[in-house]
Structure formats: C-alpha cells, structure tokens
Design a protein around this motif. Structure first.
Motif, short mmCIF file in Angstrom:
data_model
loop_
_atom_site.label_atom_id
_atom_site.label_comp_id
_atom_site.label_asym_id
_atom_site.label_seq_id
_atom_site.Cartn_x
_atom_site.Cartn_y
_atom_site.Cartn_z
N SER A 360 -11.12 -6.25 -6.02
CA SER A 360 -10.57 -7.39 -6.70
C SER A 360 -9.58 -8.05 -5.66
O SER A 360 -9.01 -7.24 -4.77
N THR A 361 -9.60 -9.60 -5.75
CA THR A 361 -8.63 -9.98 -4.63
C THR A 361 -7.86 -11.10 -5.53
O THR A 361 -8.39 -11.62 -6.58
N ILE A 383 -8.85 -2.10 -3.80
CA ILE A 383 -10.16 -1.05 -3.72
C ILE A 383 -9.89 0.06 -4.58
O ILE A 383 -9.16 0.63 -4.46
N SER A 384 -10.95 0.07 -5.66
CA SER A 384 -10.93 1.33 -6.49
C SER A 384 -12.26 2.19 -6.46
O SER A 384 -13.26 1.75 -6.53
N TYR A 395 -7.08 2.37 -2.52
CA TYR A 395 -5.97 1.69 -1.67
C TYR A 395 -6.06 0.09 -2.07
O TYR A 395 -6.83 -0.48 -2.60
N ASN A 396 -4.93 -0.39 -1.43
CA ASN A 396 -4.66 -2.08 -1.44
C ASN A 396 -4.34 -2.75 -0.41
O ASN A 396 -3.32 -1.88 0.22
N THR A 397 -4.56 -3.61 -0.01
CA THR A 397 -3.80 -4.41 1.26
C THR A 397 -3.36 -5.70 0.85
O THR A 397 -4.10 -6.57 0.30
N LEU A 398 -2.16 -6.13 1.45
CA LEU A 398 -1.59 -7.52 1.36
C LEU A 398 -1.90 -8.19 2.60
O LEU A 398 -1.45 -7.44 3.61
N ASN A 399 -2.22 -9.22 2.72
CA ASN A 399 -2.57 -10.22 3.78
C ASN A 399 -2.09 -11.47 3.91
O ASN A 399 -1.85 -12.12 2.80
N PHE A 400 -1.82 -11.99 4.93
CA PHE A 400 -1.18 -13.40 5.11
C PHE A 400 -1.40 -13.91 6.61
O PHE A 400 -1.58 -13.58 7.51
N VAL A 401 -1.67 -15.30 6.34
CA VAL A 401 -2.05 -16.14 7.55
C VAL A 401 -1.36 -17.66 7.50
O VAL A 401 -1.43 -18.04 6.33
N VAL A 402 -0.82 -18.36 8.65
CA VAL A 402 -0.12 -19.42 8.46
C VAL A 402 -0.64 -20.27 9.62
O VAL A 402 -0.85 -19.71 10.84
N ASN A 403 -1.02 -21.57 9.54
CA ASN A 403 -1.45 -22.42 10.42
C ASN A 403 -0.39 -23.68 10.55
O ASN A 403 -0.08 -24.22 9.43
N LYS A 404 0.02 -23.95 12.00
CA LYS A 404 0.71 -25.33 11.95
C LYS A 404 -0.45 -26.39 12.69
O LYS A 404 -0.90 -25.75 13.83
N LYS A 405 -0.59 -27.35 12.23
CA LYS A 405 -1.67 -28.31 12.56
C LYS A 405 -1.02 -29.18 13.51
O LYS A 405 0.64 -29.76 13.15
#
Length: 446
Positions: A360-361, A383-384, A395-405
């Motif tokens: 799941s996300t 993930i189960s 387990y589970n993972t937290l993720n992040f991404v940021v863009n400056k245009k």
C-alpha cells in the motif's frame, strides 16, 4: 553520481534525430550484515534515434545504443573463516534497430528488425586471473498491421520472430559452451464497437518455442461505458511462456545474488480473469480491480539445497484486489492512495516465494504550477508479509522528493532536486533492503 545530456537536432529537411549521453558513477555500499558490497564504479550510456520521412505516409525509424560499465564487487567470507574477495566486471551492451512505418487509406503498418549484444567479462584482480566472459545475442524481426474495417472494427494482426544465443560459463555447462533458441509468434485482435456503450476485444495468439513446442492462447476483453465518466471492464485470457536459457542453465553470478538454472523447468501457463470499475467525478477518481490467475508450472525461484534456484511452483493460484483513489484538492495539492492485496499459493497451499500479501502507498503531491516555483512529493509504502526463504517480512518506507524549477528569458529551463528514499533507514539484509538512499541533482534545457 549521475549526469546526462540530450541534444535534439530538430527537423532537418526530411530528417530529425536525438542524441542522448549519460555518465554515472555508483558508490560502494556495504550490505547489511557485512556480507559484501554492491556493484560500484563508472557506467556510461550513449544512444541516437532518428526518423527519415519519405513523405507524409512513410518513414524510416532507426536507433543505435551503446552502454559500458566497469564495476567491482567485494564479497566478505569472514563468517566462513576466510577473508574478502573482489571481482571486477566489464559489461557492454549494444542495441540496433530499424523500422519502416507506412499508412494506407485505412491501415497503419510496421516492420522492424533489431539486434542486441550484451557482453559481460568477469575476472579477479586481472584478466589473467579467473577470467570469464559471457555473451548474449538477440536477433529479432516483427511486423504488424492495423486496419480500420468499417466503422465498428479495428483489426490488428502481426508476426514476431526472435533468436537468442548465450555463450559462456553462465550456462554452467563448462567454459566456452553456448546455446541458442528460436521462437516465433503470430496474433490477431479485433476492437469491436458493438454500440456506443460496449467495446468488445477478442484476440488469439500462437507462440512456438524451438525447445518446448507451440501453444495457442485466446483472450477476451470488454468495456461497458456506464456514463462519460465511469466504466466497467472485464478481461479473460490464457498465456504461455517457455523458460529462457538463463532460467534453464544459469550457474553464475546473476544480479545481486547467484541464481542457478534448472534444466527440468517446464513452460509456465496461466488462465487469468479480472473485473474492474473506473470512475472520475469533479476532482476525484477511483479504480477498483479484482484479478484471479491460475498458473500451471509457475516459474519463480527459491532456495533449494541452500542455493537460489529457478523452480516450477506447480499449480500456483493467485488472486487479489488493486485499489486506487485520489483527489485533486485544488490547483496545487493532490492526494493518492493505492493498495494491492495478493494471495499467491502453490498446489501445496504454501505461499509463493518473493510475493507480499499487501503493498500500500499513500502519496501527497504539491505543485505551485509556477515555471520558477516548486513541486514536491511525500509518500509512504507499506509491505506486509513479504515471503522469501520460508520467512515473512513486514516493513514500511517513508520517501520524499522536492524540485525547484527555473525558467529563463532566453528560453532555457531547468530544475534542481533532492530526495530521500527510506528516510527511516530500515535495513533487512535477507531481502536486500539496504537502508536510506539520498540523491540530489540538476537538469537544464536550452
């Protein structure tokens, strides 16, 4: 560390083309538990694609690609009373293809030929020490035609041929041994608009493998349009896949681990059906799909006598639900959630290896829609009961991404970005979850 370049030639008379170049360097990472490292070192990639238009209805497409990698891997045998061992790899990949495309009064046709060669050299210390070379060659040709047969029928039919050759000790048949295999296929499909509410798609395909013979597989699909914004979809079909040469005969390093072939493998067959619903209203969307598959001789891998080995999972059955829901709150913010449930069991009722009960996300997106602004995405994955080697992992993972245009007055544009995967630094060595990964970069178009 990765940087890439693209140059578009634009339209030069009847010709246009694009050149791409990519240069990367992968840093060394120690595996969890101190068993060794990943593949690290430089990798380069170049490709060129182009189109020559004879006229408005006929053109020639071609593609040339080249990849080169010089990497190293360290394996730690301390747990076995030995030291560390390093292995060097020189890998190259060449891709060539040419395709002719044409249009008739009521048809679109294509014929394409392609060739791929992948070379993998392996040695310890120097090429005079335990030197091995594996070569994979693929030669293929395909042709298809799409014909508008009246107002209600869109027919697509075609043929395919492929020859794959493998040479080298990866086959576990001794130094210098080689094998090749040929396969061909033919298919036909009709998109039949029965009326303005029902689309019906029947299809049939025939596959023939040089070693395993042939099989005919049918498929049926239908879409019922409840309204302009909602529909029900149903599909049923059979599939057939012969094991490839690596699955049959491998006995050398393959990816991050060593997976051994199994010459007793049988072709994988499946019968699948699914039923789904899709809808959009205002700023919301929903997708719900149920699928059910029955496999005869499913090709997967698991540990056999302590070795990762390709196996047939006998008469495996899988079914599950795929769900997605989302909302666009305004011009800047949106949210999306997905959840996929999977029940995969072999004929003994045991869970199929390398599958999870649920993935799941939850994803939050932001975009200020400013050419000099920002966009960002934050998402978590759960993930189960991921099953491998008779163990289950959650387990589970937290993720992040940021863009400056960026946008410039002279027409250039670009962005800088930064992201982190697995922010919590979750590590599970047995399934190669290796902890936090961060990345930063920039790109510019001019």
């Amino acid at each position: 560390m990765n940087n890439y370049y693209r140059f578009d030639l634009g339209q030069q008379g009847k010709f246009n083309g694009v050149v791409n170049a990519n240069f990367a360097k992968y840093r060394k990472r120690e595996f969890v538990g101190g068993t060794g490292t990943n593949y690290f070192g430089p990798r380069t990639n170049y490709d060129f694609s182009g189109t020559y238009a004879f006229d408005d209805s006929n053109n020639l497409d071609f593609y040339i690609g080249y990849y080169d990698e010089k990497s190293k891997k360290i394996t730690d045998y301390s747990s076995m009373g030995m030291g560390k061992s390093s292995t060097n790899y020189d890998k190259t990949n060449q891709d060539y293809s040419i395709a002719y495309n044409g249009k008739g009064d009521n048809s679109n046709y294509m014929i394409r030929a392609y060739y791929n060669r992948y070379d993998k050299e392996e040695y310890k210390g120097s090429k005079n020490n335990s030197y091995k070379q594996n070569t994979f060659d693929t030669l293929g040709i395909e042709a298809k035609n799409t014909v508008q047969a009246g107002d209600e029928h869109l027919l697509t039919y075609g043929v395919e041929y492929k020859n794959i050759g493998v040479e080298g000790p990866i086959l576990a048949l001794g130094e210098g041994n080689s094998k090749d295999n040929s396969a061909y296929a033919g298919y036909i499909q009709d998109e039949w608009f029965i009326n303005d509410k029902i689309l019906f798609i029947p299809a049939v395909r025939y596959d023939h493998d040089e070693q395993f013979g042939g099989k005919t597989t049918p498929k049926l699909g239908a879409t019922y349009f409840l309204s302009d914004n909602s529909r029900i979809k149903a599909n049923w079909g059979k599939s057939w896949r012969a094991p490839n040469l690596v699955e049959l005969y491998a006995g050398q390093d393959h990816g991050f681990t060593t997976i051994y072939g199994n010459p007793d493998l049988k072709p994988e067959e499946a019968t699948t059906w699914e039923l789904g619903f899709e809808a959009e209203k205002d700023n919301n969307w929903l997708k719900l799909n149920y699928f059910n598959s029955k496999y005869d001789n499913l090709i997967t891998y698991d540990k056999v006598n302590g070795k990762n080995t390709f196996i047939n999972a006998q008469d495996a059955k899988t079914d599950g639900v795929e769900f997605e829901v989302g909302r666009q709150f305004n011009d800047n913010w949106s949210i999306r959630a997905t959840s996929n449930w999977l029940n995969a069991k072999d004929s003994d009722g045991e869970k199929v290896s390398a599958t999870a009960d649920n993935i799941s996300t939850l994803e939050l997106n932001y975009d200020d829609n400013d050419i000099n602004g920002y966009s960002a995405k934050l998402w978590n994955s759960w993930i189960s009961n991921y099953h491998y080697a008779n163990e289950n992992y959650d387990y589970n993972t937290l993720n992040f991404v940021v863009n400056k245009k960026f946008a410039f007055d002279d027409g250039r544009s670009g962005r800088v970005f930064a992201g982190v995967d697995n922010i919590g630094d979750k590590k599970i060595g047995d399934i190669y979850l290796e902890g936090r990964i961060w990345r930063v970069g920039a790109e510019i178009t001019f």
